[in-house]
Design a protein around this motif. Structure first.
Motif, PDB file in Angstrom:
ATOM      1  N   LEU A  74       0.818  -1.170  -0.254  1.00 50.77           N
ATOM      2  CA  LEU A  74       0.210  -0.097   0.013  1.00 50.77           C
ATOM      3  C   LEU A  74       0.991   1.249  -0.171  1.00 50.77           C
ATOM      4  N   GLY A  75       1.525   1.327   0.915  1.00 50.41           N
ATOM      5  CA  GLY A  75       2.667   2.641   1.052  1.00 50.41           C
ATOM      6  C   GLY A  75       3.543   3.122  -0.352  1.00 50.41           C
ATOM      7  N   PHE A  76       3.747   1.458  -1.875  1.00 53.40           N
ATOM      8  CA  PHE A  76       4.353   2.753  -3.072  1.00 53.40           C
ATOM      9  C   PHE A  76       3.199   3.250  -3.389  1.00 53.40           C
ATOM     10  N   ARG A  77       2.630   2.165  -3.522  1.00 44.82           N
ATOM     11  CA  ARG A  77       1.069   2.632  -4.472  1.00 44.82           C
ATOM     12  C   ARG A  77       0.486   4.079  -4.203  1.00 44.82           C
ATOM     13  N   TYR A  78       0.339   3.701  -3.144  1.00 36.90           N
ATOM     14  CA  TYR A  78      -0.031   5.465  -2.591  1.00 36.90           C
ATOM     15  C   TYR A  78       0.771   6.533  -2.761  1.00 36.90           C
ATOM     16  N   ALA A  79       2.513   6.433  -2.448  1.00 36.66           N
ATOM     17  CA  ALA A  79       3.419   7.410  -3.254  1.00 36.66           C
ATOM     18  C   ALA A  79       3.204   7.845  -4.793  1.00 36.66           C
ATOM     19  N   ARG A  80       2.588   6.351  -5.346  1.00 37.84           N
ATOM     20  CA  ARG A  80       2.765   6.776  -6.826  1.00 37.84           C
ATOM     21  C   ARG A  80       0.998   7.742  -7.187  1.00 37.84           C
ATOM     22  N   ALA A  81       0.290   7.427  -6.527  1.00 36.17           N
ATOM     23  CA  ALA A  81      -1.027   8.734  -6.662  1.00 36.17           C
ATOM     24  C   ALA A  81      -1.059   9.915  -6.185  1.00 36.17           C
ATOM     25  N   MET A  82       0.654  10.109  -5.532  1.00 35.85           N
ATOM     26  CA  MET A  82       0.136  11.543  -4.955  1.00 35.85           C
ATOM     27  C   MET A  82       0.988  12.328  -5.856  1.00 35.85           C
ATOM     28  N   ARG A  83       0.373  13.558  -6.247  1.00 37.06           N
ATOM     29  CA  ARG A  83       0.612  14.471  -6.919  1.00 37.06           C
ATOM     30  C   ARG A  83       1.168  15.712  -6.594  1.00 37.06           C
ATOM     31  N   ILE A  84       1.905  16.379  -5.968  1.00 41.28           N
ATOM     32  CA  ILE A  84       2.599  17.458  -5.563  1.00 41.28           C
ATOM     33  C   ILE A  84       1.437  18.397  -5.375  1.00 41.28           C
ATOM     34  N   THR A  85       0.706  18.336  -6.480  1.00 40.24           N
ATOM     35  CA  THR A  85       0.313  19.971  -6.743  1.00 40.24           C
ATOM     36  C   THR A  85      -1.310  19.768  -5.063  1.00 40.24           C
ATOM     37  N   LEU A  86      -1.040  18.488  -4.793  1.00 38.29           N
ATOM     38  CA  LEU A  86      -1.994  18.302  -3.245  1.00 38.29           C
ATOM     39  C   LEU A  86      -1.737  18.608  -2.119  1.00 38.29           C
ATOM     40  N   HIS A  87      -0.180  18.596  -2.178  1.00 36.74           N
ATOM     41  CA  HIS A  87       0.247  19.961  -0.780  1.00 36.74           C
ATOM     42  C   HIS A  87      -0.320  21.574  -0.443  1.00 36.74           C
ATOM     43  N   GLY A  88      -0.719  21.625  -1.606  1.00 37.84           N
ATOM     44  CA  GLY A  88      -1.134  22.555  -1.336  1.00 37.84           C
ATOM     45  C   GLY A  88      -0.119  24.184  -1.969  1.00 37.84           C
ATOM     46  N   PRO A  89       0.435  25.116  -0.679  1.00 45.67           N
ATOM     47  CA  PRO A  89       1.849  26.054  -1.119  1.00 45.67           C
ATOM     48  C   PRO A  89       2.877  24.943  -1.374  1.00 45.67           C
ATOM     49  N   VAL A  90       3.355  24.346  -0.359  1.00 47.27           N
ATOM     50  CA  VAL A  90       4.257  23.486   0.079  1.00 47.27           C
ATOM     51  C   VAL A  90       4.666  22.941  -0.924  1.00 47.27           C
ATOM     52  N   MET A 151       6.637   7.776   2.473  1.00 47.54           N
ATOM     53  CA  MET A 151       6.809   9.048   2.623  1.00 47.54           C
ATOM     54  C   MET A 151       8.251   9.203   1.228  1.00 47.54           C
ATOM     55  N   VAL A 152       9.003   7.854   2.105  1.00 41.86           N
ATOM     56  CA  VAL A 152      10.670   7.458   1.121  1.00 41.86           C
ATOM     57  C   VAL A 152      10.457   7.744  -0.658  1.00 41.86           C
ATOM     58  N   ILE A 153       8.769   6.437  -0.487  1.00 40.21           N
ATOM     59  CA  ILE A 153       8.551   7.185  -2.337  1.00 40.21           C
ATOM     60  C   ILE A 153       7.880   8.126  -2.641  1.00 40.21           C
ATOM     61  N   GLY A 154       7.273   8.618  -2.057  1.00 36.94           N
ATOM     62  CA  GLY A 154       6.337   9.882  -2.173  1.00 36.94           C
ATOM     63  C   GLY A 154       7.666  11.314  -2.541  1.00 36.94           C
ATOM     64  N   LEU A 185       7.615  -3.392  -5.578  1.00 40.24           N
ATOM     65  CA  LEU A 185       7.968  -1.624  -5.551  1.00 40.24           C
ATOM     66  C   LEU A 185       9.135  -1.748  -6.940  1.00 40.24           C
ATOM     67  N   ARG A 186      10.614  -2.208  -6.286  1.00 44.20           N
ATOM     68  CA  ARG A 186      11.498  -2.170  -7.413  1.00 44.20           C
ATOM     69  C   ARG A 186      11.287  -2.019  -8.810  1.00 44.20           C
ATOM     70  N   LYS A 187      10.179  -2.066  -9.166  1.00 39.77           N
ATOM     71  CA  LYS A 187       9.960  -2.085 -10.777  1.00 39.77           C
ATOM     72  C   LYS A 187       9.463  -1.392 -10.959  1.00 39.77           C
ATOM     73  N   ALA A 188       8.665  -0.638  -9.571  1.00 38.93           N
ATOM     74  CA  ALA A 188       7.973   0.125  -9.636  1.00 38.93           C
ATOM     75  C   ALA A 188       8.292   1.691  -9.710  1.00 38.93           C
ATOM     76  N   VAL A 189       9.422   1.594  -9.213  1.00 44.57           N
ATOM     77  CA  VAL A 189       9.877   2.934  -8.820  1.00 44.57           C
ATOM     78  C   VAL A 189      11.164   3.443  -9.858  1.00 44.57           C
ATOM     79  N   SER A 190      11.783   4.500 -10.099  1.00 41.19           N
ATOM     80  CA  SER A 190      12.734   4.690 -10.296  1.00 41.19           C
ATOM     81  C   SER A 190      14.510   5.269 -10.260  1.00 41.19           C
ATOM     82  N   VAL A 191      14.159   4.146  -9.388  1.00 38.47           N
ATOM     83  CA  VAL A 191      15.861   4.617  -8.886  1.00 38.47           C
ATOM     84  C   VAL A 191      16.360   3.426  -8.142  1.00 38.47           C
TER      85      VAL A 191
END
Length: 348
Positions: A74-90, A151-154, A185-191
């Motif tokens: 769930l962790g890395f799948r959640y991170a992949r769905a996260m868009r930076i614009t959801l963090h507002g001004p941050v 958070m790390v994958i985020g 996870l390894r296959k889904a992450v670009s690093v």
């Protein structure tokens, strides 16, 4: 529903992050409705920009989601769905910063506005690289693993959005062995992703830190920083504000057995009498706040399964296992043994 500007800055996480969790569950074929019922909230409430979900309820949301998903990662799948614009001004500040280093530092500085349960520290590695080290106040167990992984994958996903390309010169390091979903996870992450490392961290090369985000813009950066600073000052003022909330935060951030009233008063630089009076005015007792944190830590330790029930009792400051068992049954309606076993029964 929370509507006042002051209430917006009470400890908790933005409701939109729980909405995203529900959407990820739906994408994995699970109905999020039971999770929302357990939280006692509705999607419409969570979408309100001023809504904050208390950390204890956010913890419940993560536990419920993990129970549904199991080993699906769930962790890395959640991170992949996260868009930076959801963090507002941050998120806007990170997008418009002059360098990747500036963007990551902005995210680190203002992280408390979005994830008050997490601390990110920078550690130079001596070869021009730096580590963004993550730690959380969640105890060992599935929720902590979910939070750290997300958070790390985020952060990796944020770098991808800043660069609009895979972030060359980055690595992910996790403590502990690979989980069951490690290969996915390894296959889904670009690093590169490495396990059994000394820290949970994102490792960054000097070249990557000096790179320029594709949307770097000084004017947008200045406006976003001004907004973040305003939010940050309000958040800090609230953290230093009502004494009962300061007590809750201090208890939540501590480890081991909660301190007694006199120790807490000394930590907060007030007299024990003043502390007791402020709690009474809020309709609380220090014992109730101690029990809140003891119950939370007890659930974590019992779920983890590493310690025996007697060891859990001693870790929480109980000299008598029977006293701990009675207290836990008062909090949860079950004995520690029944809670650990997932059903009715007696503590062993």
């Amino acid at each position: 529903m929370v509507t006042s500007g002051r209430a917006w800055f009470t400890p908790g996480i933005p409701g939109i992050y729980v909405v995203l969790l529900c959407d990820v569950l739906s994408g994995l074929g699970h109905d999020p409705a039971p999770l929302l019922r357990r939280l006692g909230t509705r999607r419409e409430q969570l979408l309100d920009p001023e809504f904050r979900l208390p950390l204890e309820r956010a913890d419940l949301a993560a536990e419920a989601a993990l129970a549904l998903v199991g080993e699906a990662g769930l962790g890395f799948r959640y991170a992949r769905a996260m868009r930076i614009t959801l963090h507002g001004p941050v998120g806007l500040l990170a997008l418009s910063s002059a360098t990747i280093d500036d963007g990551l530092e902005a995210a680190r500085r203002y992280l408390g506005l979005r994830a008050p349960f997490l601390v990110v520290e920078r550690e130079p590695l001596g070869d021009g690289r730096q580590a963004l080290c993550l730690r959380t106040d969640f105890g060992p167990g599935p929720v902590r693993s979910f939070v750290i992984e997300a958070m790390v994958i985020g952060f990796v996903h944020m770098l991808e959005q800043l660069m609009e390309a895979p972030p060359e010169g980055a690595e992910v390091h996790f403590q502990g062995p690979p989980p069951a979903h490690g290969e996915a996870l390894r296959k889904a992450v670009s690093v590169p992703v490495r396990y059994d490392q000394p820290r949970d961290a994102l490792i960054l090369s000097a070249g990557l830190l000096a790179a320029r985000p594709r949307l770097a813009d000084p004017q947008s950066e200045a406006l976003a920083r001004e907004q973040c600073e305003l939010e940050f000052r309000r958040w800090r003022a609230n953290q230093e504000g009502p004494l009962p909330e300061r007590v809750r935060a201090a208890l939540r951030d501590g480890e081991g057995a909660p301190p007694d009233l006199a120790e807490m008063a000394e930590r907060l630089a007030v007299s024990a009498r003043t502390l007791k009076r402020h709690l009474q005015q809020a309709g609380l007792t220090y014992r109730e706040l101690q029990d809140e944190v003891r119950y939370r830590r007890a659930r974590k330790l019992l779920s983890d399964g590493t310690l025996s029930i007697s060891e859990v009792a001693y870790a929480l400051g109980y000299n008598d296992v029977a006293n701990f068992s009675r207290a836990f049954k008062r909090w949860s309606g079950r004995t520690p043994g029944a809670y650990r076993g997932g059903g009715p029964g007696q503590a062993g």
